[in-house]
Design a protein around this motif. Structure first.
Motif, PDB file in Angstrom:
ATOM      1  N   GLY A 184       0.640  -0.676   0.310  1.00 22.40           N
ATOM      2  CA  GLY A 184      -0.115   0.313   0.406  1.00 22.40           C
ATOM      3  C   GLY A 184       1.093   1.165  -0.100  1.00 22.40           C
ATOM      4  N   LEU A 185      -0.166   2.682  -0.869  1.00 27.87           N
ATOM      5  CA  LEU A 185       1.156   3.585  -0.763  1.00 27.87           C
ATOM      6  C   LEU A 185       1.793   3.497   0.840  1.00 27.87           C
ATOM      7  CD1 LEU A 185       2.251   5.841  -2.364  1.00 27.87           C
ATOM      8  CD2 LEU A 185       0.026   6.858  -2.349  1.00 27.87           C
ATOM      9  N   ALA A 186       0.410   3.731   1.979  1.00 27.34           N
ATOM     10  CA  ALA A 186       1.094   4.350   3.164  1.00 27.34           C
ATOM     11  C   ALA A 186       1.612   3.897   3.664  1.00 27.34           C
ATOM     12  CB  ALA A 186      -0.696   3.964   3.376  1.00 27.34           C
ATOM     13  N   ASP A 187       2.175   2.343   3.303  1.00 27.54           N
ATOM     14  CA  ASP A 187       3.249   1.648   4.126  1.00 27.54           C
ATOM     15  C   ASP A 187       4.297   1.741   3.488  1.00 27.54           C
ATOM     16  OD1 ASP A 187       1.079   0.347   6.388  1.00 27.54           O
ATOM     17  OD2 ASP A 187       1.168  -1.518   4.595  1.00 27.54           O
ATOM     18  N   HIS A 188       4.635   2.006   2.001  1.00 25.81           N
ATOM     19  CA  HIS A 188       5.694   2.393   1.206  1.00 25.81           C
ATOM     20  C   HIS A 188       6.353   4.125   2.041  1.00 25.81           C
ATOM     21  CE1 HIS A 188       8.983   2.750  -1.839  1.00 25.81           C
ATOM     22  NE2 HIS A 188       8.292   3.644  -1.907  1.00 25.81           N
ATOM     23  N   ALA A 189       5.112   4.796   1.797  1.00 25.04           N
ATOM     24  CA  ALA A 189       5.467   6.448   2.454  1.00 25.04           C
ATOM     25  C   ALA A 189       6.248   6.505   4.142  1.00 25.04           C
ATOM     26  CB  ALA A 189       4.193   7.252   2.310  1.00 25.04           C
ATOM     27  N   ALA A 190       5.432   5.443   4.577  1.00 24.79           N
ATOM     28  CA  ALA A 190       5.976   5.315   6.440  1.00 24.79           C
ATOM     29  C   ALA A 190       7.250   4.710   5.919  1.00 24.79           C
ATOM     30  CB  ALA A 190       4.705   4.408   6.388  1.00 24.79           C
ATOM     31  N   HIS A 191       7.388   4.085   4.936  1.00 25.16           N
ATOM     32  CA  HIS A 191       9.014   3.391   4.886  1.00 25.16           C
ATOM     33  C   HIS A 191      10.066   5.015   4.785  1.00 25.16           C
ATOM     34  CE1 HIS A 191      12.272   1.727   2.881  1.00 25.16           C
ATOM     35  NE2 HIS A 191      13.488   1.813   3.545  1.00 25.16           N
ATOM     36  N   LEU A 192       9.133   5.562   3.659  1.00 24.81           N
ATOM     37  CA  LEU A 192      10.430   7.068   3.253  1.00 24.81           C
ATOM     38  C   LEU A 192      10.509   7.555   3.837  1.00 24.81           C
ATOM     39  CD1 LEU A 192       9.174   6.946  -0.435  1.00 24.81           C
ATOM     40  CD2 LEU A 192      11.272   6.158   0.676  1.00 24.81           C
ATOM     41  N   VAL A 193       9.072   7.867   5.013  1.00 26.12           N
ATOM     42  CA  VAL A 193       9.529   8.683   6.457  1.00 26.12           C
ATOM     43  C   VAL A 193      10.692   8.229   7.294  1.00 26.12           C
ATOM     44  CG1 VAL A 193       8.587  10.058   8.074  1.00 26.12           C
ATOM     45  CG2 VAL A 193       7.595   9.722   6.213  1.00 26.12           C
ATOM     46  N   VAL A 194      10.623   7.018   7.719  1.00 29.56           N
ATOM     47  CA  VAL A 194      11.952   6.645   8.753  1.00 29.56           C
ATOM     48  C   VAL A 194      13.272   6.841   8.022  1.00 29.56           C
ATOM     49  CG1 VAL A 194      12.689   4.331   9.499  1.00 29.56           C
ATOM     50  CG2 VAL A 194       9.722   4.520   9.598  1.00 29.56           C
ATOM     51  N   HIS A 195      13.381   6.599   6.615  1.00 28.85           N
ATOM     52  CA  HIS A 195      14.437   6.232   5.602  1.00 28.85           C
ATOM     53  C   HIS A 195      14.791   7.807   6.044  1.00 28.85           C
ATOM     54  CE1 HIS A 195      17.815   5.205   3.410  1.00 28.85           C
ATOM     55  NE2 HIS A 195      16.839   6.431   2.466  1.00 28.85           N
ATOM     56  N   GLY A 196      13.880   8.860   5.826  1.00 31.16           N
ATOM     57  CA  GLY A 196      14.359  10.406   5.212  1.00 31.16           C
ATOM     58  C   GLY A 196      14.420  10.759   7.070  1.00 31.16           C
ATOM     59  N   ILE A 197      13.802  10.752   7.664  1.00 24.51           N
ATOM     60  CA  ILE A 197      13.642  10.674   9.374  1.00 24.51           C
ATOM     61  C   ILE A 197      15.643  10.424   9.831  1.00 24.51           C
ATOM     62  CG2 ILE A 197      13.047  11.091  11.987  1.00 24.51           C
ATOM     63  CD1 ILE A 197      10.232  11.122  11.367  1.00 24.51           C
ATOM     64  N   LEU A 198      15.586   8.782   9.532  1.00 26.63           N
ATOM     65  CA  LEU A 198      17.299   8.835   9.927  1.00 26.63           C
ATOM     66  C   LEU A 198      18.562   9.848   9.156  1.00 26.63           C
ATOM     67  CD1 LEU A 198      16.748   4.893   9.793  1.00 26.63           C
ATOM     68  CD2 LEU A 198      16.969   6.068  11.814  1.00 26.63           C
ATOM     69  N   HIS A 199      17.455  10.337   7.722  1.00 30.47           N
ATOM     70  CA  HIS A 199      19.059  10.951   7.515  1.00 30.47           C
ATOM     71  C   HIS A 199      18.893  12.235   8.006  1.00 30.47           C
ATOM     72  CE1 HIS A 199      20.387   9.053   3.637  1.00 30.47           C
ATOM     73  NE2 HIS A 199      19.032   8.477   3.171  1.00 30.47           N
ATOM     74  N   LEU A 200      17.999  12.996   8.537  1.00 22.92           N
ATOM     75  CA  LEU A 200      17.812  13.665   9.710  1.00 22.92           C
ATOM     76  C   LEU A 200      18.535  13.504  10.888  1.00 22.92           C
ATOM     77  CD1 LEU A 200      13.466  15.029   8.964  1.00 22.92           C
ATOM     78  CD2 LEU A 200      15.571  15.417   7.589  1.00 22.92           C
ATOM     79  N   LEU A 201      18.235  12.264  11.343  1.00 20.85           N
ATOM     80  CA  LEU A 201      19.893  12.344  12.725  1.00 20.85           C
ATOM     81  C   LEU A 201      20.717  12.178  12.244  1.00 20.85           C
ATOM     82  CD1 LEU A 201      16.749   9.947  14.238  1.00 20.85           C
ATOM     83  CD2 LEU A 201      17.384  12.516  15.231  1.00 20.85           C
ATOM     84  N   GLY A 202      21.356  12.174  11.215  1.00 18.96           N
ATOM     85  CA  GLY A 202      22.623  11.454  10.604  1.00 18.96           C
ATOM     86  C   GLY A 202      23.279  10.694  10.008  1.00 18.96           C
ATOM     87  N   HIS A 203      22.170   9.736  10.061  1.00 17.20           N
ATOM     88  CA  HIS A 203      22.241   8.858   9.373  1.00 17.20           C
ATOM     89  C   HIS A 203      22.523   8.571   8.285  1.00 17.20           C
ATOM     90  CE1 HIS A 203      21.815   5.538  12.803  1.00 17.20           C
ATOM     91  NE2 HIS A 203      20.933   6.464  13.057  1.00 17.20           N
ATOM     92  N   ASP A 204      23.387   7.998   7.088  1.00 16.30           N
ATOM     93  CA  ASP A 204      23.704   8.191   5.552  1.00 16.30           C
ATOM     94  C   ASP A 204      23.775   6.198   5.272  1.00 16.30           C
ATOM     95  OD1 ASP A 204      24.430   8.534   3.427  1.00 16.30           O
ATOM     96  OD2 ASP A 204      25.917  10.038   3.554  1.00 16.30           O
ATOM     97  N   HIS A 205      24.120   6.471   3.475  1.00 11.24           N
ATOM     98  CA  HIS A 205      23.821   4.512   3.182  1.00 11.24           C
ATOM     99  C   HIS A 205      24.948   5.547   1.605  1.00 11.24           C
ATOM    100  CE1 HIS A 205      21.491   6.404  -0.345  1.00 11.24           C
ATOM    101  NE2 HIS A 205      19.953   6.974   1.552  1.00 11.24           N
TER     102      HIS A 205
END
Length: 163
Positions: free
Chosen positions: A110-131
């Motif tokens: 579902g789109l909401a689940d995919h967006a939730a994943h992207l928000v988690v990913h994005g917030i990790l970037h905001l906290l200084g994580h990288d890949h």
């Protein structure tokens, strides 16, 4: 409790897919996993279409094409602890509707689940994580998978093959 995610909804299809609520749940979950109080943090989230995201991507990354998520951390170095009186602003995220919808459909989620994943990913970037490096990517993916599992969302990453 104040909202963690402050959505700016430029494309109403996001709201129809219940993404703002999913983004709030995902944001709270990833901050708790990072040992931070979600009530003491804020994130701005632009929910736009691919045209808007392509323009932002061109402006800030020199890539004139849409992408699924963009992030702009508020801090260049370590993220400080928030003051008790005011929430700490972590930064901005932006999601592109058509790209995210296409990715969700291709993955059979579902789109909401995919967006939730992207928000988690994005917030990790905001906290200084990288890949950028494999070891960073593996660590970031492990956090994402754990947070998403807590939200009842399947692991988005295929199992890594040894070797």
């Amino acid at each position: 409790m104040p909202d963690l995610v402050d959505p700016v909804i430029e494309d109403p299809r996001w709201e129809a897919a219940a993404v703002p609520a999913a983004a709030e749940r995902a944001g709270r979950a990833v901050l708790q996993a990072a040992g931070r109080d979600p009530g003491l943090h804020e994130v701005a989230l632009l929910l736009g279409d691919d045209g808007r995201i392509a323009a932002l991507n061109a402006q800030f990354r020199g890539r004139a094409q849409p992408t699924n998520v963009l992030s702009w951390p508020a801090f260049a170095g370590p993220v400080p602890d928030p003051e008790q009186e005011e929430p700490l602003f972590l930064g901005d995220l932006a999601l592109g509707y058509e790209t995210c919808a296409r990715e969700a459909e291709a993955a059979g989620i579902g789109l909401a689940d995919h967006a939730a994943h992207l928000v988690v990913h994005g917030i990790l970037h905001l906290l200084g994580h990288d890949h950028a490096e494999d070891i960073e990517a593996e660590a970031m993916e492990a956090i994402e998978s754990r947070v998403l599992a807590g939200l009842g969302i399947a692991n988005p990453y295929p199992a890594r093959r040894p070797g």
